[in-house]
Enzyme design. Structure first.
Site, PDB file in Angstrom:
ATOM      1  N   HIS A 125       3.229   3.718  -8.843  1.00 54.02           N
ATOM      2  CA  HIS A 125       2.949   1.889  -9.310  1.00 54.02           C
ATOM      3  C   HIS A 125       4.010   1.554  -9.712  1.00 54.02           C
ATOM      4  CE1 HIS A 125      -0.958   1.986  -7.782  1.00 54.02           C
ATOM      5  NE2 HIS A 125      -1.944   2.465  -8.868  1.00 54.02           N
ATOM      6  N   THR A 135     -10.019  -6.801  -6.559  1.00 58.56           N
ATOM      7  CA  THR A 135     -11.625  -6.780  -6.625  1.00 58.56           C
ATOM      8  C   THR A 135     -12.210  -5.572  -6.524  1.00 58.56           C
ATOM      9  OG1 THR A 135     -11.965  -9.177  -6.466  1.00 58.56           O
ATOM     10  CG2 THR A 135     -14.232  -7.444  -6.781  1.00 58.56           C
ATOM     11  N   ARG A 152       1.190  -5.094   6.119  1.00 61.23           N
ATOM     12  CA  ARG A 152       0.709  -4.357   5.667  1.00 61.23           C
ATOM     13  C   ARG A 152       2.271  -2.957   4.862  1.00 61.23           C
ATOM     14  NH1 ARG A 152      -5.095  -2.588   4.064  1.00 61.23           N
ATOM     15  NH2 ARG A 152      -5.003  -0.286   2.880  1.00 61.23           N
ATOM     16  N   ARG A 162      -0.437   8.949  -9.726  1.00 64.32           N
ATOM     17  CA  ARG A 162      -0.546   8.124  -9.474  1.00 64.32           C
ATOM     18  C   ARG A 162       0.651   6.381  -9.868  1.00 64.32           C
ATOM     19  NH1 ARG A 162      -3.324   7.214  -5.250  1.00 64.32           N
ATOM     20  NH2 ARG A 162      -3.731   4.994  -5.652  1.00 64.32           N
ATOM     21  N   TRP A 165       2.951   7.590  -2.384  1.00 65.30           N
ATOM     22  CA  TRP A 165       3.935   8.382  -2.636  1.00 65.30           C
ATOM     23  C   TRP A 165       4.320   9.086  -3.736  1.00 65.30           C
ATOM     24  CZ3 TRP A 165       7.736   7.177  -6.199  1.00 65.30           C
ATOM     25  CH2 TRP A 165       9.129   7.120  -6.294  1.00 65.30           C
ATOM     26  N   LEU A 203      12.021 -20.329  -3.864  1.00 62.61           N
ATOM     27  CA  LEU A 203      10.091 -19.503  -3.991  1.00 62.61           C
ATOM     28  C   LEU A 203       9.027 -19.209  -4.288  1.00 62.61           C
ATOM     29  CD1 LEU A 203       9.099 -17.349  -2.010  1.00 62.61           C
ATOM     30  CD2 LEU A 203      10.243 -15.154  -3.808  1.00 62.61           C
ATOM     31  N   ASP A 262       0.626  -1.330   0.296  1.00 63.52           N
ATOM     32  CA  ASP A 262       0.026  -0.097   0.108  1.00 63.52           C
ATOM     33  C   ASP A 262       0.714   1.114  -0.159  1.00 63.52           C
ATOM     34  OD1 ASP A 262      -2.573   1.647   0.012  1.00 63.52           O
ATOM     35  OD2 ASP A 262      -2.876   1.377   2.521  1.00 63.52           O
ATOM     36  N   GLY A 263       0.168   2.499  -0.802  1.00 63.53           N
ATOM     37  CA  GLY A 263       0.810   3.523   0.069  1.00 63.53           C
ATOM     38  C   GLY A 263       1.680   4.197  -1.626  1.00 63.53           C
ATOM     39  N   ASN A 264       1.572   3.248  -2.768  1.00 61.89           N
ATOM     40  CA  ASN A 264       2.134   3.783  -4.241  1.00 61.89           C
ATOM     41  C   ASN A 264       1.385   5.140  -4.068  1.00 61.89           C
ATOM     42  OD1 ASN A 264       3.049   1.242  -4.215  1.00 61.89           O
ATOM     43  ND2 ASN A 264       1.451   0.684  -5.679  1.00 61.89           N
TER      44      ASN A 264
END
Ligand code: FPP
Length: 246
Positions: free
Chosen positions: A36, A65, A187, A32, A24, A130, A19-21
């Site tokens: 991202h 969603t 988060r 925005r 920032w 991974l 969260d927070g893109n």
């Protein structure tokens, strides 16, 4: 800091709400999408960091969603970013023995995304390092409703009885049926919410919230979070003394 991490006390599965893109980017007078794009660098860092310490599963909440309701330009930009990132990173993931998996309502994604994701999954399906799980067009309520519908159908058709419905059966009907539940959820960006992410699977997860915006989240932040996890006592409803060997 990585040296302080105890290998025998690692979570097998870490789930992250990135969260927070937007915030920032706004703080830098950028749009925005720039946030991202920078967020992709944090994805690379965290994937590398998880692989380095030996985490088995990393699930990233990349598109919910609810995110479909964002302005069309941002939705398109995020989809394009997903496709271009997959294109540019997939060989590197494969070379590093990373397996890609996806959960969510994949059919609702643009055809080009579905194609890229299928190709990436196919290429990496036999990798044993991974497992990187991207949650795309995902919401936990969507997933739980689907599971209930399937179980109701199986009950109606006599394939299972009501008394067969238990935790194991419900897990088998979730999109994470083949993945252990996350022991640790991170988060970023200061919000203290789960936001429709893995609601059933996070029942006993340790939650970690940091004010750092996602584009600033680096390997060191991940290692700090893992150290924080390792200093917690997980009791699963029991008391401290019950957990200690006599
Ligand atoms: C949340 O920040 C972030 C998202 C909804 C998208 C996350 C996507 C990426 C990091 C890039 C693509 C990912 C991959 C795996 C290639 P926000 O927009 O909600 O930020 P805000 O709360 O500050 O507005």
């Amino acid at each position: 800091m990585i040296d302080l991490i105890q290998k025998e006390k690692l979570p097998r599965h870490i789930a992250i709400i990135m969260d927070g893109n937007g915030r920032w980017a706004k703080e830098r007078n950028q749009n925005r999408l720039f946030g991202h794009q920078q967020g992709v660098l944090s994805v690379q860092e965290v994937v590398e960091g998880c692989a380095e310490v030996g985490i088995e599963y990393l699930t990233l909440y990349a598109f919910s969603t609810e995110n479909w309701k964002r302005p069309q330009a941002e939705v398109n930009g995020l989809m394009e970013l997903l496709v271009s990132t997959l294109q540019s990173e997939i060989e590197k993931l494969h070379e590093n023995n990373i397996r890609l998996d996806v959960i969510g309502d994949i059919e609702s994604l643009p055809a080009i995304c579905i194609k890229q994701l299928d190709a990436a999954k196919e290429l990496t399906k036999n990798n044993t390092g991974l497992t990187l799980v991207l949650a795309l067009s995902y919401s936990a309520k969507w997933e739980i409703i689907n599971a209930i519908k399937e179980i109701a159908r199986d009950t109606k058709e006599g394939k299972i009885k009501e008394e067969d419905i238990n935790d194991d059966l419900i897990n088998q009907h979730l999109s994470t049926s083949h993945i252990p539940n996350p022991e640790f959820m991170i988060r970023t960006s200061g919000e203290h919410r789960i936001s429709n992410f893995l609601l059933y699977q996070l029942a006993y997860a340790e939650l970690y919230f940091t004010n750092t915006h996602w584009p600033d989240f680096r390997k060191e932040n991940l290692f700090e979070a893992i150290l924080n996890y390792q200093n917690r006592e997980r009791r699963f409803g029991q008391i401290s003394e019950q957990l200690k060997p006599a």
